[in-house]
Write an enzyme that holds these catalytic residues in place. Structure first.
Site, short mmCIF file in Angstrom:
data_model
loop_
_atom_site.label_atom_id
_atom_site.label_comp_id
_atom_site.label_asym_id
_atom_site.label_seq_id
_atom_site.Cartn_x
_atom_site.Cartn_y
_atom_site.Cartn_z
N ASP A 2 31.61 33.65 38.90
CA ASP A 2 31.17 32.66 39.87
C ASP A 2 31.54 31.23 39.50
O ASP A 2 31.51 30.35 40.35
CB ASP A 2 29.65 32.74 40.06
CG ASP A 2 28.90 32.05 38.93
OD1 ASP A 2 29.29 32.25 37.76
OD2 ASP A 2 27.95 31.30 39.21
N ASP A 25 31.40 38.43 34.33
CA ASP A 25 30.95 37.26 33.61
C ASP A 25 29.42 37.34 33.60
O ASP A 25 28.84 37.93 34.51
CB ASP A 25 31.42 35.99 34.33
CG ASP A 25 30.85 34.75 33.70
OD1 ASP A 25 31.11 34.52 32.51
OD2 ASP A 25 30.12 34.02 34.40
N ASP A 42 35.91 30.68 35.66
CA ASP A 42 36.25 32.08 35.91
C ASP A 42 37.51 32.20 36.76
O ASP A 42 38.04 33.31 36.91
CB ASP A 42 35.10 32.80 36.63
CG ASP A 42 33.87 32.94 35.76
OD1 ASP A 42 34.04 33.12 34.54
OD2 ASP A 42 32.75 32.85 36.28
#
Length: 624
Positions: free
Chosen positions: A517, A327, A521
């Site tokens: 994080d 991400d 996610d």
């Protein structure tokens, strides 16, 4: 050395001294047998009891049973032959117990190393009442309580510093020796050691939910999740031990029967001796002990480096990782938006920034916070009224009696203002004052300093492909990916789209790891072969869903975690090949009558000691 290990060492030394003394005692017959049984029982009574208990519980075939049969059989053989040589039987039990003591010491050392590292849960918290500092149980501290942390003390509960400045030693959490400076408004994580000034911290979590408690919970539960290699060894031992017992019985009986059928001397005692030697050699201690110990040491070494792996199964999966998917925000970038430039301003840049910051002052969006930080002064909200925020577009407000609009180009178009396009990469905040275009502000996320080296380190560690997934616009995503050297990038994705992309890539080549994080996610962290969460700043949901947690949010730790896992698995495979290889060679030699009990002791105890020593290497990961 604990009490149990000290008692075992005393028994070993006492039995060895008695055995040595008996070499000078000229006893014969039953008296000699009784004398030699003393050191045998001193060193081996617990093995005999465990073997008897296993038979009673119908769990016969283990190393205790093998050692009991082999040594009692050696005594019986010496009686049958009338040789009075009981030394071999006692020596087998003695050296077996030496190996057991050694592996117990090694496991204890490994556990102590981890316990010392993880001995970070404070026993007390301190609060100031009536001008006095009082000690209280951390579990009784409610959220929002202001606690006092004096120099040299551990922070007991996660919170935010309200008063004082100091340096915090975060080594127990992150593996990093560099202290972190904190002051009012900064986060103080439980388990950190206050090195200098007195701090007052307002707690943000309960004791049981604080960082230190969650770390300990992860480490304590890690050993319950077994890897495929550990499961293989457990299944192997369940099949292997009965098989070798059957083979030993066949070795003791079949050759004498065949010799009798051929009218040759049966030589029963020689074949029974070979069968007993075969049993001692076959004991699977080296595998049963060293493989779990290798994983335990690997988990401990990773914890010391600030990488928490939730189980040896995840450590094994991590070692096979060939694709790493990131991400963007908070993982490769800091998740902190900063003003990068002010363009086409029809007024002073600082004045434009002030008008935009005031207009956005009521918003909770990160962009509003970045404008406020860039302005650098407290905003006087009394100068702003009639605020109207259109989600996904911008805001309209009256600032000092003037109509100020701030937002994207669509927002400008809806207000009939012609915005000047910006060629810079980032989030563009167009500003209009009293219906006239006043300029635009470029805001962009800041890349983490270690992000590019982290991508390079992953490729050096054998990762074949790196991918970045983000909800950001395409031009922003491609700019970050290009800067960092990421192989592939997919932009403008919703959380579900990230899951779909990961599912498309699963099974392409090796295992896939996803690094994230944020709370959005969590679904994709759970879907990947291995989920890695940035733990120190990551959301609780991400940490719960992940299989690996990086305690200091440093992307460089991803490559380190992979190197640790591969070292651990390399040690596991070395021990498997070495132990089985030596066992097979010695079993053949024992069956042929070439190997005696002394070689059997090496094949059992010697291999176990060497395998355990090799397993302990997994603890040492500092230079990986």
């Amino acid at each position: 050395m604990n009490r149990k290990q000290r008692i075992m060492l005393i028994r070993i030394l006492a039995a060895a001294a008695l055995l040595l003394a008996l070499q000078f005692v000229p006893a014969t017959g039953w008296l000699r047998l009784m004398l030699y049984l003393v050191p045998y029982l001193v060193v081996g009574y617990d093995i005999l009891l465990k073997a008897a208990k296993g038979v009673r519980n119908r769990q016969v075939f283990d190393e205790n049973f093998l050692m009991a049969v082999a040594t009692v059989g050696a005594f019986a053989l010496a009686l049958y032959e009338g040789s009075g040589d009981y030394t071999e039987a006692i020596a087998v039990m003695l050296f077996y117990q030496v190996g057991e003591w050694f592996q117990s010491y090694a496991v204890g050392k490994s556990r102590r190393s981890i316990s010392e590292l993880m001995d970070i849960r404070p026993d007390a918290a301190y609060v100031e009442r009536g001008g006095k500092i009082e000690q209280v149980d951390p579990e009784e501290i409610a959220i929002g309580t202001e606690i006092v942390v004096r120099p040299g003390e551990k922070v007991p509960i996660d919170g935010v510093v309200t008063e004082g400045r100091s340096a915090l030693n975060t080594a127990a959490l992150t593996g990093e020796s560099l202290p972190r400076e904190v002051g009012p408004g900064d986060e103080a994580l439980s388990g950190c050691i206050n090195m200098s000034g007195l701090l007052k911290v307002r707690t943000t979590k309960e004791f049981g939910e604080s960082t230190v408690s969650r770390i300990l919970d992860l480490v304590e539960n890690a050993s319950s999740r077994k890897s495929k290699s550990e499961d293989f060894i457990s299944k192997f031992a369940r099949v292997y031990t009965p098989a070798v017992c059957g083979a030993a019985l066949a070795l003791a009986l079949l050759p004498p029967l065949v010799r009798l059928a051929m009218h040759l001397p049966a030589e029963l005692d020689a074949w029974i001796y070979r069968a007993l030697t075969f049993l001692v050699i076959s004991c699977p201690c080296a595998l049963v002990i060293s493989i779990p110990l290798s994983f335990f040491a690997g988990l401990g070494g990773a914890s010391r480096a600030g990488v928490l792996v939730k189980g040896s199964n995840y450590l094994e999966t991590l070692s096979k990782t060939r694709t790493v998917v990131f991400d963007k925000t908070g993982t490769l970038t800091q998740g902190v938006f900063e003003v990068q430039g002010i363009h086409h301003s029809g007024m002073e840049n600082r004045k434009l920034l002030e008008m935009a910051a005031l207009a956005e002052s009521a918003s909770t969006h990160p962009i509003a916070r970045s404008l406020e930080r860039a302005y650098g002064k407290p905003l006087d909200r009394s100068r702003v009224r009639d605020i109207r925020e259109i989600s996904g577009n911008g805001v309209l407000a009256t600032v000092d009696g003037r109509k100020v609009a701030a937002g994207n180009d669509k927002w400008m178009a809806s207000l009939g203002v012609e915005a000047i396009p910006c060629h810079s990469v980032g989030t563009i905040i167009h500003v209009a004052v009293d219906g006239q275009y006043a300029g635009h502000i470029v805001i962009a996320d800041v890349e983490k300093p270690n992000a590019r080296p982290a991508i390079q380190a992953l490729k050096a560690a054998g990762v074949r492909k790196t991918v970045m997934l983000t909800g950001d616009r395409r031009n922003v995503a491609e700019k970050v990916a290009s800067d960092l050297g990421v192989d592939e990038v997919y932009s403008e994705l919703l959380p579900k789209d990230k899951v779909d992309k990961v599912e498309e890539m699963l099974g392409e080549s090796g295992k896939l790891a996803f690094v994230g994080d944020g709370i959005n996610d969590a679904p994709v962290l759970g879907r990947a072969d291995i989920g890695i969460a940035m733990g120190a700043m990551g959301s609780d949901a991400a940490i719960e869903a992940a299989d690996v947690v990086l305690m200091d949010d440093d992307p460089m730790k991803i490559a380190k975690a992979i190197r640790i896992s591969r070292k651990c698995l390399g040690i596991v495979y070395e021990n498997i090949v070495f132990a089985i290889g030596v066992k097979l060679v010695c079993l053949v030699l024992g069956a042929l009558g070439i190997a005696n009990m002394w070689l059997a002791i090496f094949a059992d105890v010697g291999v176990m000691i060497l395998a355990v020593c090799n397993a302990i290497r997994a603890l040492f990961v500092k230079n990986l």
